[in-house]
Motif scaffolding. Structure first.
Motif, mmCIF file in Angstrom:
data_model
loop_
_atom_site.group_PDB
_atom_site.id
_atom_site.type_symbol
_atom_site.label_atom_id
_atom_site.label_comp_id
_atom_site.label_asym_id
_atom_site.label_seq_id
_atom_site.Cartn_x
_atom_site.Cartn_y
_atom_site.Cartn_z
ATOM 1 N N LYS A 111 0.817 -1.204 0.000
ATOM 2 C CA LYS A 111 0.000 0.000 0.000
ATOM 3 C C LYS A 111 0.854 1.259 0.000
ATOM 4 C CE LYS A 111 -3.963 2.032 2.388
ATOM 5 N NZ LYS A 111 -4.936 1.859 3.481
ATOM 6 N N ASP A 112 1.861 1.325 0.872
ATOM 7 C CA ASP A 112 2.713 2.505 0.944
ATOM 8 C C ASP A 112 3.514 2.690 -0.335
ATOM 9 O OD1 ASP A 112 1.787 3.007 3.460
ATOM 10 O OD2 ASP A 112 3.452 1.997 4.474
ATOM 11 N N VAL A 113 3.923 1.587 -0.954
ATOM 12 C CA VAL A 113 4.671 1.672 -2.196
ATOM 13 C C VAL A 113 3.809 2.302 -3.280
ATOM 14 C CG1 VAL A 113 5.775 0.341 -4.028
ATOM 15 C CG2 VAL A 113 6.133 -0.286 -1.638
ATOM 16 N N VAL A 114 2.572 1.850 -3.372
ATOM 17 C CA VAL A 114 1.674 2.375 -4.387
ATOM 18 C C VAL A 114 1.401 3.852 -4.151
ATOM 19 C CG1 VAL A 114 -0.643 2.228 -5.354
ATOM 20 C CG2 VAL A 114 0.620 0.147 -4.786
ATOM 21 N N ALA A 115 1.253 4.224 -2.903
ATOM 22 C CA ALA A 115 0.997 5.633 -2.579
ATOM 23 C C ALA A 115 2.142 6.526 -3.023
ATOM 24 C CB ALA A 115 0.753 5.790 -1.081
ATOM 25 N N SER A 116 3.341 5.941 -3.139
ATOM 26 C CA SER A 116 4.501 6.739 -3.531
ATOM 27 C C SER A 116 4.607 6.915 -5.042
ATOM 28 C CB SER A 116 5.792 6.095 -3.004
ATOM 29 O OG SER A 116 6.080 4.895 -3.714
ATOM 30 N N LEU A 117 3.826 6.146 -5.807
ATOM 31 C CA LEU A 117 3.866 6.261 -7.259
ATOM 32 C C LEU A 117 3.069 7.481 -7.708
ATOM 33 C CD1 LEU A 117 3.315 2.580 -8.444
ATOM 34 C CD2 LEU A 117 5.474 3.785 -8.144
ATOM 35 N N SER A 118 3.597 8.180 -8.689
ATOM 36 C CA SER A 118 2.863 9.315 -9.247
ATOM 37 C C SER A 118 1.720 8.801 -10.120
ATOM 38 C CB SER A 118 3.798 10.185 -10.089
ATOM 39 O OG SER A 118 4.183 9.497 -11.267
ATOM 40 N N GLU A 119 0.819 9.707 -10.475
ATOM 41 C CA GLU A 119 -0.301 9.318 -11.332
ATOM 42 C C GLU A 119 0.198 8.777 -12.666
ATOM 43 O OE1 GLU A 119 -4.321 11.310 -13.354
ATOM 44 O OE2 GLU A 119 -3.164 12.404 -11.847
ATOM 45 N N ARG A 120 1.221 9.411 -13.234
ATOM 46 C CA ARG A 120 1.764 8.953 -14.505
ATOM 47 C C ARG A 120 2.447 7.601 -14.365
ATOM 48 N NH1 ARG A 120 0.213 9.605 -19.260
ATOM 49 N NH2 ARG A 120 0.518 11.857 -19.423
ATOM 50 N N GLU A 121 3.141 7.376 -13.239
ATOM 51 C CA GLU A 121 3.767 6.080 -13.007
ATOM 52 C C GLU A 121 2.707 4.990 -12.873
ATOM 53 O OE1 GLU A 121 7.727 7.880 -10.756
ATOM 54 O OE2 GLU A 121 6.081 7.014 -9.587
ATOM 55 N N MET A 122 1.571 5.313 -12.273
ATOM 56 C CA MET A 122 0.470 4.356 -12.184
ATOM 57 C C MET A 122 -0.047 4.013 -13.572
ATOM 58 S SD MET A 122 -0.301 3.443 -9.016
ATOM 59 C CE MET A 122 -2.054 3.115 -8.912
ATOM 60 N N ASP A 123 -0.156 5.023 -14.433
ATOM 61 C CA ASP A 123 -0.592 4.774 -15.812
ATOM 62 C C ASP A 123 0.376 3.851 -16.526
ATOM 63 O OD1 ASP A 123 -2.791 6.457 -15.527
ATOM 64 O OD2 ASP A 123 -1.753 8.211 -16.354
ATOM 65 N N VAL A 124 1.661 4.107 -16.346
ATOM 66 C CA VAL A 124 2.685 3.288 -16.990
ATOM 67 C C VAL A 124 2.643 1.859 -16.449
ATOM 68 C CG1 VAL A 124 5.187 2.944 -17.246
ATOM 69 C CG2 VAL A 124 4.192 5.231 -17.533
ATOM 70 N N LEU A 125 2.499 1.712 -15.144
ATOM 71 C CA LEU A 125 2.458 0.376 -14.550
ATOM 72 C C LEU A 125 1.246 -0.402 -15.036
ATOM 73 C CD1 LEU A 125 3.640 -1.704 -12.669
ATOM 74 C CD2 LEU A 125 2.471 -0.599 -10.766
ATOM 75 N N ARG A 126 0.120 0.278 -15.165
ATOM 76 C CA ARG A 126 -1.087 -0.383 -15.678
ATOM 77 C C ARG A 126 -0.837 -0.928 -17.086
ATOM 78 N NH1 ARG A 126 -4.733 1.654 -18.985
ATOM 79 N NH2 ARG A 126 -4.106 3.799 -18.546
ATOM 80 N N LEU A 127 -0.211 -0.138 -17.934
ATOM 81 C CA LEU A 127 0.071 -0.574 -19.301
ATOM 82 C C LEU A 127 1.160 -1.645 -19.332
ATOM 83 C CD1 LEU A 127 -0.168 2.918 -21.005
ATOM 84 C CD2 LEU A 127 -1.755 1.003 -21.283
ATOM 85 N N MET A 128 2.107 -1.561 -18.400
ATOM 86 C CA MET A 128 3.084 -2.641 -18.263
ATOM 87 C C MET A 128 2.373 -3.937 -17.911
ATOM 88 S SD MET A 128 6.145 -0.779 -16.124
ATOM 89 C CE MET A 128 6.876 -2.349 -15.637
ATOM 90 N N ALA A 129 1.383 -3.844 -17.029
ATOM 91 C CA ALA A 129 0.646 -5.032 -16.600
ATOM 92 C C ALA A 129 -0.139 -5.651 -17.743
ATOM 93 C CB ALA A 129 -0.294 -4.684 -15.447
#
Length: 221
Positions: A146-164
């Protein structure tokens, strides 16, 4: 591309065959169960096998059949189709392999373009995950991540979603309308925040990044 198909629903099987032929693929055979697919591939060579997850000889026969096929034909791509986007299915699939493998919803492969893109990516060695499941995995983390995810920026979340979803850097750049260099920087940041400072290849670190989220959801499956 030479494609083998195992699907116990006659209507969907015929529709999928029409799409595959329209896309110019060669059908080496279409059967209704896992045992029949294994027998087919003992005499016919395929680049990719398409399997319904829920089919004979058991409730999740597509998964057990794929385990047998991956052991016998490790270079052959595997595309799993299902009516359901389920995390526990994805965990089983990733245990089978993380190269040349995919998991898509049946309702989402109803066009030549989508089906062809999926098959091409699998044939090229990528892992392809249904976008809705990838989005759910990234946006609903649990436990000690949870804390790791909170540290990701919105753009990093977008990138991770597409990586997934299994997309390449260029594919991610195209989806987000940024440069591949920008994507590389975001991915490096994601690896750092997830603690993936290893000597393994980028491909495997990408898979590990996705698995981080999958494992954080084990309590839900």
């Amino acid at each position: 591309m030479r494609v083998a198909l195992a699907e116990d629903g006659a209507l969907f099987r015929e529709g999928l065959l029409m799409l595959l032929r329209a896309a110019g693929h060669e059908i080496v055979g279409a059967v209704g169960g896992g045992d029949e697919l294994v027998a087919l591939l003992a005499t016919e060579q395929a680049d990719v096998a398409i399997l319904d997850i829920r089919m004979p000889p058991e409730p999740d026969g597509g998964l057990t059949t794929a385990e047998r096929l991956r052991a016998s034909y490790p270079e052959m791509g595997l595309l799993f189709l299902s009516h359901y986007a389920e995390t526990h299915y994805l965990m089983r699939i990733l245990e089978i392999g993380t190269d040349s493998i995919g998991y898509r919803l049946k309702e989402k492969v109803g066009s030549v373009d989508v089906l062809t893109d999926t098959l091409n990516r699998i044939h090229d060695g990528e892992i392809v995950i249904e976008p809705v499941l990838a989005k759910r995995l990234v946006e609903r983390p649990r436990g000690d991540k949870k804390d790791v995810v909170a540290s990701l920026s919105e753009r990093e979340m977008d990138v991770l979603r597409l990586m997934a979803e299994g997309r390449s850097n260029n594919g991610i750049a195209g989806q987000l309308f940024v440069t591949p260099k920008a994507v590389e920087k975001h991915i490096a940041n994601i690896f750092g925040k997830l603690g993936l400072h290893t000597d393994t290849s980028e491909h495997h670190r990408r898979v590990l990044a996705v698995l981080t989220y999958l494992r954080s959801q084990r309590t839900e499956v």
